[in-house]
Write a protein that holds these residues in place. Sequence first.
Motif, PDB file in Angstrom:
ATOM      1  N   ARG A 208     107.638  34.436 -37.953  1.00 22.53           N
ATOM      2  CA  ARG A 208     108.500  34.133 -39.098  1.00 22.53           C
ATOM      3  C   ARG A 208     108.961  32.679 -39.082  1.00 22.53           C
ATOM      4  NH1 ARG A 208     109.933  39.731 -38.678  1.00 22.53           N
ATOM      5  NH2 ARG A 208     111.377  39.341 -36.945  1.00 22.53           N
ATOM      6  N   GLY A 209     109.163  32.121 -37.875  1.00 19.34           N
ATOM      7  CA  GLY A 209     109.549  30.724 -37.785  1.00 19.34           C
ATOM      8  C   GLY A 209     108.466  29.795 -38.308  1.00 19.34           C
ATOM      9  N   TRP A 210     107.219  30.066 -37.921  1.00 20.56           N
ATOM     10  CA  TRP A 210     106.077  29.301 -38.446  1.00 20.56           C
ATOM     11  C   TRP A 210     105.977  29.470 -39.956  1.00 20.56           C
ATOM     12  CZ3 TRP A 210     101.843  32.092 -40.525  1.00 20.56           C
ATOM     13  CH2 TRP A 210     100.763  31.303 -40.963  1.00 20.56           C
ATOM     14  N   ALA A 211     106.133  30.715 -40.433  1.00 16.19           N
ATOM     15  CA  ALA A 211     106.049  30.983 -41.871  1.00 16.19           C
ATOM     16  C   ALA A 211     107.154  30.257 -42.637  1.00 16.19           C
ATOM     17  CB  ALA A 211     106.122  32.493 -42.123  1.00 16.19           C
ATOM     18  N   ASP A 212     108.343  30.163 -42.051  1.00 10.69           N
ATOM     19  CA  ASP A 212     109.440  29.423 -42.695  1.00 10.69           C
ATOM     20  C   ASP A 212     109.031  27.975 -42.950  1.00 10.69           C
ATOM     21  OD1 ASP A 212     111.069  31.654 -42.570  1.00 10.69           O
ATOM     22  OD2 ASP A 212     112.142  30.996 -40.773  1.00 10.69           O
ATOM     23  N   ALA A 213     108.458  27.353 -41.914  1.00 12.19           N
ATOM     24  CA  ALA A 213     108.058  25.945 -42.041  1.00 12.19           C
ATOM     25  C   ALA A 213     106.957  25.774 -43.066  1.00 12.19           C
ATOM     26  CB  ALA A 213     107.611  25.411 -40.683  1.00 12.19           C
ATOM     27  N   MET A 214     106.006  26.666 -43.059  1.00 14.18           N
ATOM     28  CA  MET A 214     104.877  26.561 -43.984  1.00 14.18           C
ATOM     29  C   MET A 214     105.300  26.860 -45.416  1.00 14.18           C
ATOM     30  SD  MET A 214     102.342  25.588 -42.151  1.00 14.18           S
ATOM     31  CE  MET A 214     100.902  25.983 -43.157  1.00 14.18           C
ATOM     32  N   SER A 215     106.168  27.859 -45.578  1.00 17.02           N
ATOM     33  CA  SER A 215     106.635  28.215 -46.924  1.00 17.02           C
ATOM     34  C   SER A 215     107.418  27.079 -47.551  1.00 17.02           C
ATOM     35  CB  SER A 215     107.496  29.476 -46.863  1.00 17.02           C
ATOM     36  OG  SER A 215     106.744  30.584 -46.401  1.00 17.02           O
ATOM     37  N   SER A 216     108.170  26.358 -46.718  1.00 14.71           N
ATOM     38  CA  SER A 216     108.941  25.230 -47.246  1.00 14.71           C
ATOM     39  C   SER A 216     108.022  24.114 -47.745  1.00 14.71           C
ATOM     40  CB  SER A 216     109.879  24.682 -46.169  1.00 14.71           C
ATOM     41  OG  SER A 216     109.148  24.060 -45.126  1.00 14.71           O
ATOM     42  N   ARG A 217     106.755  24.172 -47.304  1.00 10.12           N
ATOM     43  CA  ARG A 217     105.763  23.190 -47.761  1.00 10.12           C
ATOM     44  C   ARG A 217     104.919  23.736 -48.905  1.00 10.12           C
ATOM     45  NH1 ARG A 217     106.039  18.004 -45.839  1.00 10.12           N
ATOM     46  NH2 ARG A 217     103.760  17.863 -45.850  1.00 10.12           N
ATOM     47  N   GLY A 218     105.300  24.936 -49.395  1.00  8.03           N
ATOM     48  CA  GLY A 218     104.625  25.507 -50.547  1.00  8.03           C
ATOM     49  C   GLY A 218     103.544  26.512 -50.248  1.00  8.03           C
ATOM     50  N   ALA A 219     103.377  26.933 -49.005  1.00  9.37           N
ATOM     51  CA  ALA A 219     102.332  27.903 -48.666  1.00  9.37           C
ATOM     52  C   ALA A 219     102.671  29.283 -49.235  1.00  9.37           C
ATOM     53  CB  ALA A 219     102.172  27.995 -47.154  1.00  9.37           C
ATOM     54  N   SER A 220     101.691  29.929 -49.823  1.00  6.88           N
ATOM     55  CA  SER A 220     101.877  31.267 -50.394  1.00  6.88           C
ATOM     56  C   SER A 220     101.660  32.323 -49.309  1.00  6.88           C
ATOM     57  CB  SER A 220     100.879  31.487 -51.527  1.00  6.88           C
ATOM     58  OG  SER A 220      99.544  31.466 -51.012  1.00  6.88           O
ATOM     59  N   GLU A 221     102.015  33.573 -49.627  1.00  8.17           N
ATOM     60  CA  GLU A 221     101.819  34.660 -48.683  1.00  8.17           C
ATOM     61  C   GLU A 221     100.350  34.845 -48.337  1.00  8.17           C
ATOM     62  OE1 GLU A 221     103.869  36.541 -46.898  1.00  8.17           O
ATOM     63  OE2 GLU A 221     105.559  35.378 -47.657  1.00  8.17           O
ATOM     64  N   SER A 222      99.476  34.724 -49.328  1.00  5.96           N
ATOM     65  CA  SER A 222      98.047  34.877 -49.065  1.00  5.96           C
ATOM     66  C   SER A 222      97.528  33.752 -48.164  1.00  5.96           C
ATOM     67  CB  SER A 222      97.260  34.901 -50.382  1.00  5.96           C
ATOM     68  OG  SER A 222      97.445  33.692 -51.107  1.00  5.96           O
ATOM     69  N   GLU A 223      98.058  32.549 -48.356  1.00  5.34           N
ATOM     70  CA  GLU A 223      97.635  31.444 -47.505  1.00  5.34           C
ATOM     71  C   GLU A 223      98.126  31.643 -46.079  1.00  5.34           C
ATOM     72  OE1 GLU A 223      97.663  26.542 -47.332  1.00  5.34           O
ATOM     73  OE2 GLU A 223      98.791  27.593 -48.899  1.00  5.34           O
ATOM     74  N   LEU A 224      99.351  32.137 -45.935  1.00  9.63           N
ATOM     75  CA  LEU A 224      99.863  32.412 -44.600  1.00  9.63           C
ATOM     76  C   LEU A 224      98.997  33.440 -43.887  1.00  9.63           C
ATOM     77  CD1 LEU A 224     103.723  32.592 -45.262  1.00  9.63           C
ATOM     78  CD2 LEU A 224     102.443  30.705 -44.241  1.00  9.63           C
ATOM     79  N   ALA A 225      98.586  34.464 -44.628  1.00 12.05           N
ATOM     80  CA  ALA A 225      97.726  35.492 -44.036  1.00 12.05           C
ATOM     81  C   ALA A 225      96.392  34.904 -43.591  1.00 12.05           C
ATOM     82  CB  ALA A 225      97.507  36.627 -45.027  1.00 12.05           C
ATOM     83  N   SER A 226      95.852  33.986 -44.388  1.00 14.50           N
ATOM     84  CA  SER A 226      94.553  33.396 -44.062  1.00 14.50           C
ATOM     85  C   SER A 226      94.632  32.429 -42.889  1.00 14.50           C
ATOM     86  CB  SER A 226      93.986  32.665 -45.284  1.00 14.50           C
ATOM     87  OG  SER A 226      94.708  31.470 -45.552  1.00 14.50           O
ATOM     88  N   LEU A 227      95.838  31.969 -42.560  1.00 18.12           N
ATOM     89  CA  LEU A 227      96.013  31.019 -41.461  1.00 18.12           C
ATOM     90  C   LEU A 227      96.527  31.686 -40.189  1.00 18.12           C
ATOM     91  CD1 LEU A 227      97.621  28.018 -43.391  1.00 18.12           C
ATOM     92  CD2 LEU A 227      95.347  28.074 -42.350  1.00 18.12           C
ATOM     93  N   SER A 228      96.613  33.011 -40.194  1.00 19.53           N
ATOM     94  CA  SER A 228      97.127  33.747 -39.036  1.00 19.53           C
ATOM     95  C   SER A 228      95.998  34.241 -38.148  1.00 19.53           C
ATOM     96  CB  SER A 228      97.967  34.946 -39.497  1.00 19.53           C
ATOM     97  OG  SER A 228      99.114  34.515 -40.198  1.00 19.53           O
ATOM     98  N   ILE A 229      96.148  34.031 -36.843  1.00 20.57           N
ATOM     99  CA  ILE A 229      95.174  34.471 -35.842  1.00 20.57           C
ATOM    100  C   ILE A 229      95.894  35.408 -34.880  1.00 20.57           C
ATOM    101  CG2 ILE A 229      93.381  33.706 -34.227  1.00 20.57           C
ATOM    102  CD1 ILE A 229      94.033  30.806 -35.187  1.00 20.57           C
ATOM    103  N   GLU A 230      95.243  36.489 -34.485  1.00 25.62           N
ATOM    104  CA  GLU A 230      95.846  37.428 -33.541  1.00 25.62           C
ATOM    105  C   GLU A 230      95.010  37.517 -32.275  1.00 25.62           C
ATOM    106  OE1 GLU A 230      96.499  41.240 -35.264  1.00 25.62           O
ATOM    107  OE2 GLU A 230      98.271  40.602 -36.395  1.00 25.62           O
ATOM    108  N   ALA A 231      95.673  37.607 -31.129  1.00 23.94           N
ATOM    109  CA  ALA A 231      95.001  37.796 -29.846  1.00 23.94           C
ATOM    110  C   ALA A 231      95.998  38.384 -28.859  1.00 23.94           C
ATOM    111  CB  ALA A 231      94.446  36.474 -29.313  1.00 23.94           C
ATOM    112  N   GLU A 232      95.509  39.159 -27.922  1.00 22.04           N
ATOM    113  CA  GLU A 232      96.372  39.671 -26.869  1.00 22.04           C
ATOM    114  C   GLU A 232      96.803  38.515 -25.969  1.00 22.04           C
ATOM    115  OE1 GLU A 232      97.525  42.615 -26.710  1.00 22.04           O
ATOM    116  OE2 GLU A 232      96.250  43.665 -28.169  1.00 22.04           O
TER     117      GLU A 232
END
Length: 356
Positions: A208-232
Amino acid sequence: MAGKPTIDDVARIAQVSRQTVSNVVNSPEIVRPETRARVEDAIGQLGYRPHASARRLRSQKSSTIGIRLAAMGDGISGSVLDRFLHALTEGAYARGMRVLLFTADDDAGEIEQIERLRDDRDADAFVLTSTSHSDLRTRWLLDQGIPFVTFGRPWAADDMGDPMHHWVDVDGRAGLRAAAEHLIATGARRVAYLGWPSPSATGDDRRRGWADAMSSRGASESELASLSIEAEEDVTAARVAVAEFLDRRPDVDAIATASDSLALGALIATTALGRTDVAITGFDNTPVAAAVGLTSVEQRLGMVADGVLELLMGVSGRDISMREPRPGEAHRLVTPELVVRGSGGGERPVPVVDPM
């Protein structure tokens, strides 16, 4: 002064009775602040230390705090708990308390150990780590009336507004926001996030902290999803995930991660791909981060340990003296700081400003 200072020496210098000195040592909250300050000053001047064994016999208390030593699953992130334990032990010693480490295979085993230690009067209070939703340990401890503090939020209704128990945590959301904002400030145009698979209370909070920073720069929810990587939480898993991601998204020029283990995997992947232009930040500021020049979020574990002891014993107490949990008083949320190194540019600690 010949020999070790005694309680009578302290009483004479502070111009109080022996009982007042004893009260300051054992129950400081009942002593007037000005008197307590005078006694504490005398104790400091003389280097007086109460006789611990006699004190335990009188009070029927162990002067001991118990904490489970979890198995080390990752040598990188495992150093975080090591640093916390060191800070907690050091702080407890300064207050005349000891820290007892014990092991357990799981939460049920931890409850059994706590019950045994409590029944045998080997520990007066406990510190829990690795909290989760619907934590069995906290519910059991509350039912038994055993004093405890958790290093980690409850992640449920028992949180900021209406606390049921005492906790200390690091504001991971603020830390990741600072890391992402730093990457953006240094010129990154597309900042990805590498974190643990959801649901993960701590991981989701950091995302959520990363998303806060990106959203303040105009990133949409779909863009946030496309920039998310998951790993154990594994260097190899992170390396593979980042390599596959950059194959799909070569336009990404920075990655903010949820831990130094994940960051190291990302660093290995980008190096192997010849993508040294990709800036990377970690979280935990482990020795590995310092060794490889990785920008990382420092949790300030000394402040976490101080918060735990304050909730257990009061601001300057030397005994377990917990109050009923009250909103705004039952928790400590520690603001981390970003330590900037070569992977993020610059060479200075950057304070995290919490807007809350």
